[in-house]
Motif scaffolding. Structure first.
Motif, PDB file in Angstrom:
ATOM      1  N   ALA A  83       0.918  -1.151  -0.100  1.00 38.50           N
ATOM      2  CA  ALA A  83      -0.012  -0.066   0.024  1.00 38.50           C
ATOM      3  C   ALA A  83       0.974   1.423  -0.080  1.00 38.50           C
ATOM      4  CB  ALA A  83      -0.817  -0.080   1.045  1.00 38.50           C
ATOM      5  N   SER A  84       2.183   1.210   0.644  1.00 35.73           N
ATOM      6  CA  SER A  84       2.723   2.403   0.785  1.00 35.73           C
ATOM      7  C   SER A  84       3.786   2.455  -0.449  1.00 35.73           C
ATOM      8  CB  SER A  84       3.904   2.418   1.891  1.00 35.73           C
ATOM      9  OG  SER A  84       4.571   1.186   1.961  1.00 35.73           O
ATOM     10  N   GLY A  85       3.714   1.452  -1.313  1.00 36.74           N
ATOM     11  CA  GLY A  85       4.935   1.454  -2.251  1.00 36.74           C
ATOM     12  C   GLY A  85       6.293   0.873  -2.023  1.00 36.74           C
ATOM     13  N   ARG A  86       6.479   0.541  -0.598  1.00 36.60           N
ATOM     14  CA  ARG A  86       7.837   0.252  -0.264  1.00 36.60           C
ATOM     15  C   ARG A  86       8.237  -1.006  -0.862  1.00 36.60           C
ATOM     16  NH1 ARG A  86       9.888   0.716   6.101  1.00 36.60           N
ATOM     17  NH2 ARG A  86      12.069   0.302   5.404  1.00 36.60           N
ATOM     18  N   LEU A  87       7.528  -1.779  -1.041  1.00 33.66           N
ATOM     19  CA  LEU A  87       7.882  -3.232  -1.633  1.00 33.66           C
ATOM     20  C   LEU A  87       8.300  -3.063  -3.099  1.00 33.66           C
ATOM     21  CD1 LEU A  87       8.387  -6.186  -0.666  1.00 33.66           C
ATOM     22  CD2 LEU A  87       5.979  -6.746  -1.756  1.00 33.66           C
ATOM     23  N   GLN A  88       7.596  -2.268  -3.667  1.00 34.10           N
ATOM     24  CA  GLN A  88       7.841  -2.156  -5.141  1.00 34.10           C
ATOM     25  C   GLN A  88       9.176  -1.373  -5.472  1.00 34.10           C
ATOM     26  OE1 GLN A  88       5.094  -1.506  -3.701  1.00 34.10           O
ATOM     27  NE2 GLN A  88       3.068  -1.437  -4.776  1.00 34.10           N
ATOM     28  N   SER A  89       9.289  -0.509  -4.581  1.00 39.54           N
ATOM     29  CA  SER A  89      10.693   0.184  -4.658  1.00 39.54           C
ATOM     30  C   SER A  89      11.732  -0.785  -4.245  1.00 39.54           C
ATOM     31  CB  SER A  89      10.508   1.442  -3.574  1.00 39.54           C
ATOM     32  OG  SER A  89      11.846   2.127  -3.512  1.00 39.54           O
ATOM     33  N   LEU A  90      11.715  -1.635  -3.250  1.00 42.11           N
ATOM     34  CA  LEU A  90      12.697  -2.612  -2.968  1.00 42.11           C
ATOM     35  C   LEU A  90      13.066  -3.652  -4.172  1.00 42.11           C
ATOM     36  CD1 LEU A  90      11.880  -3.554   0.672  1.00 42.11           C
ATOM     37  CD2 LEU A  90      13.708  -2.098  -0.208  1.00 42.11           C
ATOM     38  N   TYR A  91      11.783  -3.971  -4.646  1.00 41.26           N
ATOM     39  CA  TYR A  91      11.959  -4.911  -5.888  1.00 41.26           C
ATOM     40  C   TYR A  91      12.874  -4.342  -7.097  1.00 41.26           C
ATOM     41  CZ  TYR A  91       9.135  -8.690  -4.249  1.00 41.26           C
ATOM     42  OH  TYR A  91       8.966  -9.807  -3.475  1.00 41.26           O
ATOM     43  N   ALA A  92      12.433  -2.850  -7.257  1.00 45.07           N
ATOM     44  CA  ALA A  92      13.125  -2.024  -8.326  1.00 45.07           C
ATOM     45  C   ALA A  92      14.526  -2.002  -8.246  1.00 45.07           C
ATOM     46  CB  ALA A  92      12.363  -0.783  -8.387  1.00 45.07           C
ATOM     47  N   ARG A  93      15.040  -1.994  -7.182  1.00 49.27           N
ATOM     48  CA  ARG A  93      16.599  -1.972  -6.898  1.00 49.27           C
ATOM     49  C   ARG A  93      17.206  -3.135  -7.591  1.00 49.27           C
ATOM     50  NH1 ARG A  93      17.206  -0.937  -0.417  1.00 49.27           N
ATOM     51  NH2 ARG A  93      16.000   0.799  -0.165  1.00 49.27           N
ATOM     52  N   TYR A  94      16.512  -4.301  -7.764  1.00 48.39           N
ATOM     53  CA  TYR A  94      17.100  -5.351  -8.169  1.00 48.39           C
ATOM     54  C   TYR A  94      16.574  -5.824  -9.773  1.00 48.39           C
ATOM     55  CZ  TYR A  94      18.570  -5.400  -3.329  1.00 48.39           C
ATOM     56  OH  TYR A  94      19.143  -5.229  -2.037  1.00 48.39           O
ATOM     57  N   GLY A  95      16.098  -4.809  -9.983  1.00 52.95           N
ATOM     58  CA  GLY A  95      15.360  -5.382 -11.535  1.00 52.95           C
ATOM     59  C   GLY A  95      13.967  -5.949 -11.514  1.00 52.95           C
ATOM     60  N   LEU A  96      13.466  -6.335 -10.379  1.00 54.82           N
ATOM     61  CA  LEU A  96      12.433  -7.075 -10.151  1.00 54.82           C
ATOM     62  C   LEU A  96      11.008  -6.319 -10.183  1.00 54.82           C
ATOM     63  CD1 LEU A  96      13.653  -9.439  -7.495  1.00 54.82           C
ATOM     64  CD2 LEU A  96      13.991  -9.691 -10.049  1.00 54.82           C
ATOM     65  N   HIS A  97       9.850  -7.120 -10.128  1.00 53.34           N
ATOM     66  CA  HIS A  97       8.589  -6.474 -10.041  1.00 53.34           C
ATOM     67  C   HIS A  97       7.711  -7.079  -9.359  1.00 53.34           C
ATOM     68  CE1 HIS A  97       9.445  -4.033 -13.754  1.00 53.34           C
ATOM     69  NE2 HIS A  97      10.023  -5.208 -14.249  1.00 53.34           N
ATOM     70  N   VAL A  98       6.631  -6.612  -8.574  1.00 56.85           N
ATOM     71  CA  VAL A  98       5.945  -7.288  -7.523  1.00 56.85           C
ATOM     72  C   VAL A  98       4.900  -8.004  -8.555  1.00 56.85           C
ATOM     73  CG1 VAL A  98       4.272  -6.844  -5.945  1.00 56.85           C
ATOM     74  CG2 VAL A  98       6.333  -5.799  -5.938  1.00 56.85           C
ATOM     75  N   PRO A  99       4.325  -9.267  -8.046  1.00 57.23           N
ATOM     76  CA  PRO A  99       3.445  -9.626  -8.978  1.00 57.23           C
ATOM     77  C   PRO A  99       2.149  -8.878  -9.043  1.00 57.23           C
ATOM     78  CG  PRO A  99       4.404 -11.219  -7.180  1.00 57.23           C
ATOM     79  CD  PRO A  99       4.913 -10.139  -6.987  1.00 57.23           C
ATOM     80  N   ASP A 100       1.498  -9.014 -10.380  1.00 59.56           N
ATOM     81  CA  ASP A 100       0.473  -8.144 -10.781  1.00 59.56           C
ATOM     82  C   ASP A 100      -0.510  -8.176  -9.622  1.00 59.56           C
ATOM     83  OD1 ASP A 100       1.712  -7.262 -12.960  1.00 59.56           O
ATOM     84  OD2 ASP A 100       0.659  -8.434 -14.281  1.00 59.56           O
ATOM     85  N   ALA A 101      -0.841  -9.286  -9.326  1.00 59.65           N
ATOM     86  CA  ALA A 101      -2.070  -9.733  -8.093  1.00 59.65           C
ATOM     87  C   ALA A 101      -1.972  -8.688  -7.096  1.00 59.65           C
ATOM     88  CB  ALA A 101      -2.211 -11.084  -7.789  1.00 59.65           C
TER      89      ALA A 101
END
Length: 287
Positions: free
Chosen positions: A239-257
């Motif tokens: 909800a805060s976007g924090r997980l998305q930001s952490l994933y982006a550091r490594y070229g990853l994406h949070v699952p669409d669901a």
């Protein structure tokens, strides 16, 4: 003197129990949650000694979001973890899959945190001799569909060169020591970010993956933190976007669901409906 001597074993036992209780609760009064790493492969774990990698960043985020628990990553021997986990005081397994034997051991999975695939790749422009059996580089001990998910069978395949990690697989392909390699899509995404010049030379077979899987945080029966509490923290990071930001550091994406649920947080009815739906899906995927 005899009384004092006879009391020493009891005193030592009590002291040991108090020390164990102290470390279990933690000096700050927080309950310690021991986190095991199922893999040493980038980008989940890049450097254990320096605590670099996605898993370490997510654990730091979990600690900063609440004060009841202190999550600490410990380096448990991977080969012993599956066999002796109940003797090693492990509470949760980070970024593993319940289908990899942990569900049978009573582990409960969190929401799916990655949608993973193992992919074959070659060096762009490389042409192999069609009269010779194709040589494949793979990681020792891993389970692949092309080897019937049997690591013993994998080690006996004459056309497979086994190495200790996915970075070594990449080097073998780069140096034309093998015809092709197999690594996780997450590793390739990390290479695309960290070594774009290397990634640009690779020809990756996205259309024919060896197999697909998911990764979750697995909560073992002896864990002081529940899977519901873990999921609650995950939703807060989403909800805060924090997980998305952490994933982006490594070229990853949070699952669409999970990522799509972020917009639902503005509508309480839709938000909690998504929690129920996705929570049920995560339970179903794990068994």
């Amino acid at each position: 003197m005899d009384l004092a001597r006879n009391c020493r074993p009891l005193l030592a036992a009590v002291t040991g129990m108090m020390a164990a209780l102290f470390f279990a609760v933690g000096a700050s009064g927080q309950t310690v949650v021991n986190v095991a790493l199922p893999t040493g492969q980038p980008p989940m774990v890049i450097e254990k000694s320096a605590k670099r990698g996605l898993v370490f960043d997510v654990v730091d985020a979990l600690n900063s979001m609440q004060g009841e628990f202190r999550f600490q990553v410990d380096d448990y021997p991977a080969e012993r973890l599956m066999v002796s986990y109940d003797e090693m005081d492990v509470h949760i397994i980070a970024y593993s899959d319940a289908k990899w034997g942990w569900g049978d051991r009573g582990a409960r999975p969190s929401l799916n945190l990655t949608n993973g695939r193992d992919l074959f790749f070659t060096l762009g422009g490389y042409e192999r001799d069609p009269s010779v059996t194709e040589e494949i580089a793979a990681v020792r001990g891993f389970h692949y569909a092309f080897a019937n998910y049997d690591s013993d069978l994998l080690s006996q395949m004459p056309n497979v060169t086994l190495v200790s990690d996915e970075e070594s697989v990449l080097r073998l392909v780069e140096n034309k020591r093998v015809d092709k390699g197999i690594v996780s899509e997450a590793f390739l995404q990390w290479i695309a970010l960290s070594k774009p010049e290397v990634y640009s030379r690779l020809k990756i077979d996205f259309d024919r993956p060896d197999h697909s899987y998911n990764r979750q945080i697995l909560v073992l029966p002896n864990s002081p933190v529940s899977v519901d509490q873990i999921n609650d923290l995950i939703w807060k990071m989403i909800a805060s976007g924090r997980l998305q930001s952490l994933y982006a550091r490594y070229g990853l994406h949070v699952p669409d669901a999970l990522n799509k649920s972020r917009s639902n947080t503005l509508d309480p009815v839709r938000y909690f409906s998504s929690l129920i739906t996705l929570g049920a899906a995560a339970q179903g995927n794990a068994w």
